[in-house]
Design a protein around this motif. Structure first.
Motif, PDB file in Angstrom:
ATOM      1  N   GLY A   1       0.794  -1.219   0.000  1.00  0.00           N
ATOM      2  CA  GLY A   1       0.000   0.000   0.000  1.00  0.00           C
ATOM      3  C   GLY A   1       0.822   1.262   0.000  1.00  0.00           C
ATOM      4  O   GLY A   1       1.747   1.431  -0.792  1.00  0.00           O
ATOM      5  N   ASP A   2       0.524   2.155   0.958  1.00  0.00           N
ATOM      6  CA  ASP A   2       1.104   3.491   0.969  1.00  0.00           C
ATOM      7  C   ASP A   2       2.452   3.525   1.684  1.00  0.00           C
ATOM      8  O   ASP A   2       2.689   2.770   2.628  1.00  0.00           O
ATOM      9  CB  ASP A   2       0.165   4.470   1.671  1.00  0.00           C
ATOM     10  CG  ASP A   2      -1.195   4.572   1.003  1.00  0.00           C
ATOM     11  OD1 ASP A   2      -1.384   3.921  -0.047  1.00  0.00           O
ATOM     12  OD2 ASP A   2      -2.052   5.288   1.525  1.00  0.00           O
TER      13      ASP A   2
ATOM     14  N   ALA B   1       4.750   2.014  -5.808  1.00  0.00           N
ATOM     15  CA  ALA B   1       3.876   1.941  -4.640  1.00  0.00           C
ATOM     16  C   ALA B   1       2.468   2.399  -4.998  1.00  0.00           C
ATOM     17  O   ALA B   1       2.255   3.065  -6.019  1.00  0.00           O
ATOM     18  CB  ALA B   1       4.432   2.805  -3.509  1.00  0.00           C
ATOM     19  N   ASP B   2       1.502   2.021  -4.164  1.00  0.00           N
ATOM     20  CA  ASP B   2       0.132   2.452  -4.416  1.00  0.00           C
ATOM     21  C   ASP B   2       0.016   3.971  -4.325  1.00  0.00           C
ATOM     22  O   ASP B   2      -0.491   4.628  -5.229  1.00  0.00           O
ATOM     23  CB  ASP B   2      -0.816   1.799  -3.407  1.00  0.00           C
ATOM     24  CG  ASP B   2      -0.970   0.311  -3.657  1.00  0.00           C
ATOM     25  OD1 ASP B   2      -0.596  -0.148  -4.759  1.00  0.00           O
ATOM     26  OD2 ASP B   2      -1.449  -0.397  -2.752  1.00  0.00           O
ATOM     27  N   ARG B   3       0.456   4.526  -3.201  1.00  0.00           N
ATOM     28  CA  ARG B   3       0.445   5.973  -3.003  1.00  0.00           C
ATOM     29  C   ARG B   3       1.688   6.368  -2.217  1.00  0.00           C
ATOM     30  O   ARG B   3       2.133   5.636  -1.329  1.00  0.00           O
ATOM     31  CB  ARG B   3      -0.813   6.428  -2.250  1.00  0.00           C
ATOM     32  CG  ARG B   3      -2.102   6.264  -3.060  1.00  0.00           C
ATOM     33  CD  ARG B   3      -3.282   6.915  -2.374  1.00  0.00           C
ATOM     34  NE  ARG B   3      -3.536   6.354  -1.060  1.00  0.00           N
ATOM     35  CZ  ARG B   3      -4.559   6.741  -0.273  1.00  0.00           C
ATOM     36  NH1 ARG B   3      -5.374   7.690  -0.675  1.00  0.00           N
ATOM     37  NH2 ARG B   3      -4.733   6.172   0.904  1.00  0.00           N
ATOM     38  N   VAL B   4       2.212   7.543  -2.526  1.00  0.00           N
ATOM     39  CA  VAL B   4       3.445   8.023  -1.893  1.00  0.00           C
ATOM     40  C   VAL B   4       3.225   9.417  -1.310  1.00  0.00           C
ATOM     41  O   VAL B   4       2.722  10.310  -2.004  1.00  0.00           O
ATOM     42  CB  VAL B   4       4.616   8.064  -2.898  1.00  0.00           C
ATOM     43  CG1 VAL B   4       5.874   8.620  -2.239  1.00  0.00           C
ATOM     44  CG2 VAL B   4       4.881   6.674  -3.458  1.00  0.00           C
ATOM     45  N   GLU B   5       3.601   9.577  -0.055  1.00  0.00           N
ATOM     46  CA  GLU B   5       3.631  10.885   0.594  1.00  0.00           C
ATOM     47  C   GLU B   5       5.095  11.323   0.659  1.00  0.00           C
ATOM     48  O   GLU B   5       5.932  10.616   1.218  1.00  0.00           O
ATOM     49  CB  GLU B   5       3.080  10.792   2.018  1.00  0.00           C
ATOM     50  CG  GLU B   5       1.771  10.031   2.167  1.00  0.00           C
ATOM     51  CD  GLU B   5       0.572  10.869   1.798  1.00  0.00           C
ATOM     52  OE1 GLU B   5       0.762  12.087   1.590  1.00  0.00           O
ATOM     53  OE2 GLU B   5      -0.541  10.316   1.718  1.00  0.00           O
TER      54      GLU B   5
ATOM     55  N   CYS C   1       3.620  11.814  -6.673  1.00  0.00           N
ATOM     56  CA  CYS C   1       3.322  11.649  -5.251  1.00  0.00           C
ATOM     57  C   CYS C   1       1.952  12.237  -4.938  1.00  0.00           C
ATOM     58  O   CYS C   1       1.552  13.261  -5.527  1.00  0.00           O
ATOM     59  CB  CYS C   1       4.379  12.340  -4.386  1.00  0.00           C
ATOM     60  SG  CYS C   1       6.009  11.584  -4.483  1.00  0.00           S
ATOM     61  N   ARG C   2       1.245  11.624  -4.022  1.00  0.00           N
ATOM     62  CA  ARG C   2      -0.084  12.116  -3.676  1.00  0.00           C
ATOM     63  C   ARG C   2      -0.008  13.457  -2.972  1.00  0.00           C
ATOM     64  O   ARG C   2      -0.847  14.333  -3.160  1.00  0.00           O
ATOM     65  CB  ARG C   2      -0.816  11.110  -2.775  1.00  0.00           C
ATOM     66  CG  ARG C   2      -2.268  11.500  -2.504  1.00  0.00           C
ATOM     67  CD  ARG C   2      -2.962  10.531  -1.592  1.00  0.00           C
ATOM     68  NE  ARG C   2      -2.482  10.655  -0.221  1.00  0.00           N
ATOM     69  CZ  ARG C   2      -3.138  10.179   0.835  1.00  0.00           C
ATOM     70  NH1 ARG C   2      -4.283   9.526   0.656  1.00  0.00           N
ATOM     71  NH2 ARG C   2      -2.660  10.313   2.047  1.00  0.00           N
TER      72      ARG C   2
ATOM     73  N   LEU D   1       3.024   5.596   8.374  1.00  0.00           N
ATOM     74  CA  LEU D   1       3.577   4.951   7.178  1.00  0.00           C
ATOM     75  C   LEU D   1       5.055   4.648   7.362  1.00  0.00           C
ATOM     76  O   LEU D   1       5.762   5.380   8.055  1.00  0.00           O
ATOM     77  CB  LEU D   1       3.406   5.864   5.963  1.00  0.00           C
ATOM     78  CG  LEU D   1       1.990   6.239   5.550  1.00  0.00           C
ATOM     79  CD1 LEU D   1       2.038   7.207   4.379  1.00  0.00           C
ATOM     80  CD2 LEU D   1       1.185   5.002   5.199  1.00  0.00           C
TER      81      LEU D   1
END
Length: 339
Positions: free
Chosen positions: A38-39, A61-65, A93-94, A128
Motif C-alpha cells: 500500500g502506501d 507503490a500504491d500511493r506516496v507521501e 506523489c499524492r 507509514l
C-alpha cells in the motif's frame, strides 16, 4: 508548509525504461514486496538519491507521501524545499509536505541535524514506513565508520533494509546509478554544499578514503564492504535470538521479578551471547548511549568481579543516574542519587 496533489495527468507516473531507471524500480519493487504493502512515505532532500527513489516509488507503490525536511542551515533552504515538493508532485506523489526544523548543537552539527531530521520525519509519517535514499556507497561509508570506532560486530553491520519505520530500498544500488536516473528523467538534483565540506568525517571517507581503497585494492571495495555488512546482520540476527533465550534464563528465579539477572547463568554463557544479553537488558532498563566501554565494565561485574562498585550506564533523570551493580549473585540496575 504542505502541497497536496489532486488528480495527476496521465503521464505523471511514466518513466523512461533505461537501465538505471529499471534498476532502481526493481530495487523499490523488491523492497515493497518484502516489507510493505500500500502506501509509503519518502524522505526527499532534493538530492540525486532521494529524487531517484521518489520517482521509482511513485510508480511502484500504491500511493506516496513525500516528506521534505528543511534544516534551515543555509540561506534559501526554504526555496530548495519548495522546489523538491513541487518535483515530488510532478513525479506522481499524492502529497508533499515541507517540514522546517531547528537544528541544535548536541554531538556536533551532523548528529544534531540527523536527530532533528528523523524526529520530524517520524512525527509527520502518519504511521507509514519512510523510505530513505541510502545507497550501497552510503552503506560502505557506514561500515568504514564502524570499523574506525572499533566497537564490535554490531557497529559494522551497517544499515538494515528495514528497521521500522525506516526503509532503505537502495542499499544494493550505486550512487552513480541514482545520478543517471536523474539524467534519464530530466531532473537536476540539489547539490548540498555540506556533502563536499571536508570538515565532516563522512565526506572525507567518501571523497578521499574510499577512492584510495578502490585504487589500492583494485576496485570492488564498496560492494565488498556492503556484502560484509549484510553477512554480519544475518549472523547478528541468530546471535540476538540466542541472547534473548539467555536473557530469559538469567532473568528467571524467585529473587528476580524479571528486573535482575543471575550472575551464574551469565558467567557460564559464551562471551558473545552474554554481552548481547547484557546490552539488551540495559537498554530495556533505560540505559542511553551505550558504548563498548560501558558493556565491558558491566561484563566485568560478571566475569571479573573484585569487589568493584557499580557502573553508570547513562539514562536516569535529573539528579539521579542509572547504575548497574552486583548484589547477592545477581546483576541489578537501579537509579541512584548524585551528590
Amino acid at each position: 508548509m504542505s502541497r497536496t496533489a489532486g488528480a495527476m495527468p496521465g503521464d505523471a507516473r511514466r518513466l523512461p525504461e533505461t537501465d538505471a531507471v529499471l534498476e532502481v524500480r526493481r530495487a523499490v519493487r523488491g523492497w515493497l514486496a518484502d516489507y510493505a504493502t500500500g502506501d509509503v512515505a519518502v524522505a526527499l532532500s532534493g538530492g540525486a538519491d532521494s529524487l531517484a527513489l521518489t520517482a521509482a516509488a511513485a510508480v511502484e507503490a500504491d500511493r506516496v507521501e513525500a516528506l521534505i525536511v528543511d534544516h534551515q542551515l543555509q540561506k534559501g533552504s526554504d526555496r530548495v524545499a519548495a522546489e523538491a515538493a513541487a518535483t515530488a508532485l510532478a513525479l506522481g506523489c499524492r502529497s508533499a509536505h515541507v517540514l522546517p526544523v531547528e537544528v541544535g548543537n548536541d554531538g556536533g552539527m551532523e548528529a544534531a541535524a540527523r536527530a532533528a531530521r528523523y524526529m520530524a520525519l517520524d512525527g509527520a509519517r502518519g504511521g507509514l514506513p519512510v523510505l530513505l535514499g541510502h545507497t550501497l556507497d552510503d552503506q560502505a561509508e557506514t561500515v568504514l565508520l564502524g570499523l574506525g570506532r572499533g566497537s564490535g560486530g554490531r557497529s559494522i553491520q551497517g544499515m538494515a533494509a528495514f528497521a521500522d519505520p525506516w526503509g532503505r530500498p537502495l542499499l544494493r544500488v550505486r550512487r552513480a546509478v541514482t545520478r543517471q536516473v536523474c539524467v534519464d528523467i530530466g531532473l537536476t538534483p540539489f547539490e548540498d554544499p555540506h556533502n563536499s565540506a571536508a570538515e565532516f568525517t563522512r565526506v572525507r571517507l567518501r571523497n578521499e578514503v574510499l577512492p584510495l581503497l578502490e585504487d589500492v585494492l583494485g576496485g570492488g571495495v564498496a560492494g565488498a564492504l556492503a556484502r560484509t555488512a549484510e553477512q554480519l546482520r544475518d549472523d547478528g540476527a541468530v546471535l540476538d535470538a540466542l541472547a534473548d533465550e539467555l536473557l530469559r534464563a538469567a532473568s528467571s528465579g524467585p529473587a528476580s521479578n524479571g528486573s535482575t539477572l543471575s550472575i551464574e547463568t551469565l558467567a557460564t554463557a559464551p562471551a558473545a551471547l552474554r554481552r548481547r544479553a547484557i546490552r539488551a537488558w540495559l537498554l530495556a532498563g533505560g540505559a542511553k548511549a551505550l558504548t563498548n566501554k560501558h558493556l565491558q565494565a558491566v561484563d566485568e561485574l560478571v566475569t571479573g568481579w573484585r569487589g568493584q562498585g557499580g557502573v553508570a550506564v547513562g539514562g536516569g533523570s535529573l539528579g539521579r543516574r542509572l547504575v548497574a551493580g552486583r548484589e547477592h549473585g545477581r546483576l541489578t540496575l537501579r537509579l541512584q542519587g548524585t551528590r
